[in-house]
Motif scaffolding. Structure first.
Motif, PDB file in Angstrom:
ATOM      1  N   GLU A  33       0.855  -1.183   0.000  1.00 54.88           N
ATOM      2  CA  GLU A  33       0.000   0.000   0.000  1.00 54.88           C
ATOM      3  C   GLU A  33       0.889   1.230   0.000  1.00 54.88           C
ATOM      4  OE1 GLU A  33      -3.179   0.367   2.738  1.00 54.88           O
ATOM      5  OE2 GLU A  33      -3.878  -1.709   2.484  1.00 54.88           O
ATOM      6  N   ARG A  34       0.673   2.071  -0.982  1.00 55.98           N
ATOM      7  CA  ARG A  34       1.494   3.264  -1.135  1.00 55.98           C
ATOM      8  C   ARG A  34       1.478   4.120   0.132  1.00 55.98           C
ATOM      9  NH1 ARG A  34       3.169   5.971  -5.887  1.00 55.98           N
ATOM     10  NH2 ARG A  34       1.947   4.464  -7.087  1.00 55.98           N
ATOM     11  N   ALA A  35       2.651   4.558   0.542  1.00 55.79           N
ATOM     12  CA  ALA A  35       2.844   5.435   1.699  1.00 55.79           C
ATOM     13  C   ALA A  35       2.514   4.750   3.029  1.00 55.79           C
ATOM     14  CB  ALA A  35       2.023   6.721   1.565  1.00 55.79           C
ATOM     15  N   LYS A  36       2.222   3.457   3.008  1.00 59.63           N
ATOM     16  CA  LYS A  36       1.942   2.729   4.242  1.00 59.63           C
ATOM     17  C   LYS A  36       2.938   1.606   4.460  1.00 59.63           C
ATOM     18  CE  LYS A  36      -3.017   3.683   4.579  1.00 59.63           C
ATOM     19  NZ  LYS A  36      -4.375   3.083   4.678  1.00 59.63           N
ATOM     20  N   GLY A  37       3.013   0.678   3.518  1.00 57.90           N
ATOM     21  CA  GLY A  37       3.925  -0.441   3.665  1.00 57.90           C
ATOM     22  C   GLY A  37       3.332  -1.720   3.126  1.00 57.90           C
ATOM     23  N   TYR A  38       3.762  -2.847   3.696  1.00 56.48           N
ATOM     24  CA  TYR A  38       3.371  -4.155   3.197  1.00 56.48           C
ATOM     25  C   TYR A  38       2.509  -4.888   4.216  1.00 56.48           C
ATOM     26  CZ  TYR A  38       7.051  -3.416  -0.280  1.00 56.48           C
ATOM     27  OH  TYR A  38       7.829  -2.895  -1.290  1.00 56.48           O
ATOM     28  N   TYR A  39       1.531  -5.621   3.681  1.00 52.47           N
ATOM     29  CA  TYR A  39       0.607  -6.392   4.508  1.00 52.47           C
ATOM     30  C   TYR A  39       0.440  -7.785   3.918  1.00 52.47           C
ATOM     31  CZ  TYR A  39      -0.782  -1.803   6.351  1.00 52.47           C
ATOM     32  OH  TYR A  39      -0.773  -0.557   6.917  1.00 52.47           O
TER      33      TYR A  39
END
Length: 255
Positions: free
Chosen positions: A93-99
């Motif tokens: 997710e852009r500007a958030k990270g990985y999930y």
């Protein structure tokens, strides 16, 4: 079985059609001498995911965190995360990270009565030569009307152009809502007696990924359906494209 970095994957996972317990079937990843460090990091993170250390809303370690943890460059850490994204195991997710990627799919009714409507879709109508895969189902047809309905899925319906004189709605720009196309054909004397459907899982083209808003590593399910009349002649072809991580297709089979 997935082997990170070698593009070898269990077909069910690759096609986005694995059951809810798909993570349990990723065990046994092999470690091979001479493998790149990013592959080993990807395997270690995969093991943590399999062990249930990360939930649906838990942020995975960042590139910098992985680089510090394993004493590698951020590029190596980025490649490890990218390998898991491409395998459909995690998402970015852009500007958030990985999930961790979890699948919650809507059921699609694949029956004859379940298709042929364009409710809430953006509709594009075009006269064209039939694509090769459509021409195979409509032998002798040199010109078709393609109706493209873009919504949660991309649905192309191909009709021989001469049908539009019998059923003007098939060539019009207004969305077909009620009645659906097979009823419109029946009202014009063309009764659809059966449908023949093929479903394949594949990776999307860049255009398809943009139309469906797909993230990296997301496959599509493509259903091609021939509408067959009482004489066994194919009268129209539907091609529907669904995001493999959002939808599952339901068929009712009779013996």
């Amino acid at each position: 079985m997935i082997r990170i970095g070698t593009a070898i994957a269990d077909s069910a996972v690759t096609l986005g059609v694995a059951p809810d317990d798909w993570l349990c079937r990723l065990a046994g990843v092999m470690t091979h001498p001479g493998r790149h460090p990013y592959q080993e990091i990807a395997d270690a993170l995969l093991a943590d995911i399999q062990a249930g250390r990360y939930g649906q809303k838990d942020l995975l370690p960042s590139e910098n965190e992985l680089a510090d943890r394993y004493g590698v460059t951020t590029l190596t850490a980025r490649n490890a995360l990218k390998a898991l994204v491409n395998a459909g195991i995690i998402r970015s997710e852009r500007a958030k990270g990985y999930y961790v990627r979890f699948y919650d799919r809507q059921i699609v009714n694949t029956s004859l009565t379940g298709g042929g409507r364009e409710v809430g879709a953006q509709v594009e109508v075009r006269i064209m030569e039939p694509p090769a895969y459509v021409a195979e189902l409509l032998p002798g047809v040199t010109e078709v009307v393609r109706r493209r309905a873009i919504g949660g899925a991309v649905k192309d319906s191909f009709y021989p152009r001469e049908l539009t004189s019998l059923v003007p709605a098939l060539g019009g720009s207004a969305p077909i809502v009620e009645p659906p196309d097979h009823i419109l054909l029946a009202e014009a004397g063309i009764v659809i007696a059966e449908q023949d459907a093929d479903v394949v899982g594949r990776m999307p083209t860049s255009e398809e990924a943009a139309l469906l808003g797909l993230g990296a590593g997301t496959p599509v399910l493509e259903q091609t359906t021939a509408l067959v009349d009482e004489d066994g002649q194919v009268r129209a072809v539907r091609v529907s494209l669904y995001a493999g991580d959002r939808y599952k297709l339901r068929f009712k089979l009779r013996g």
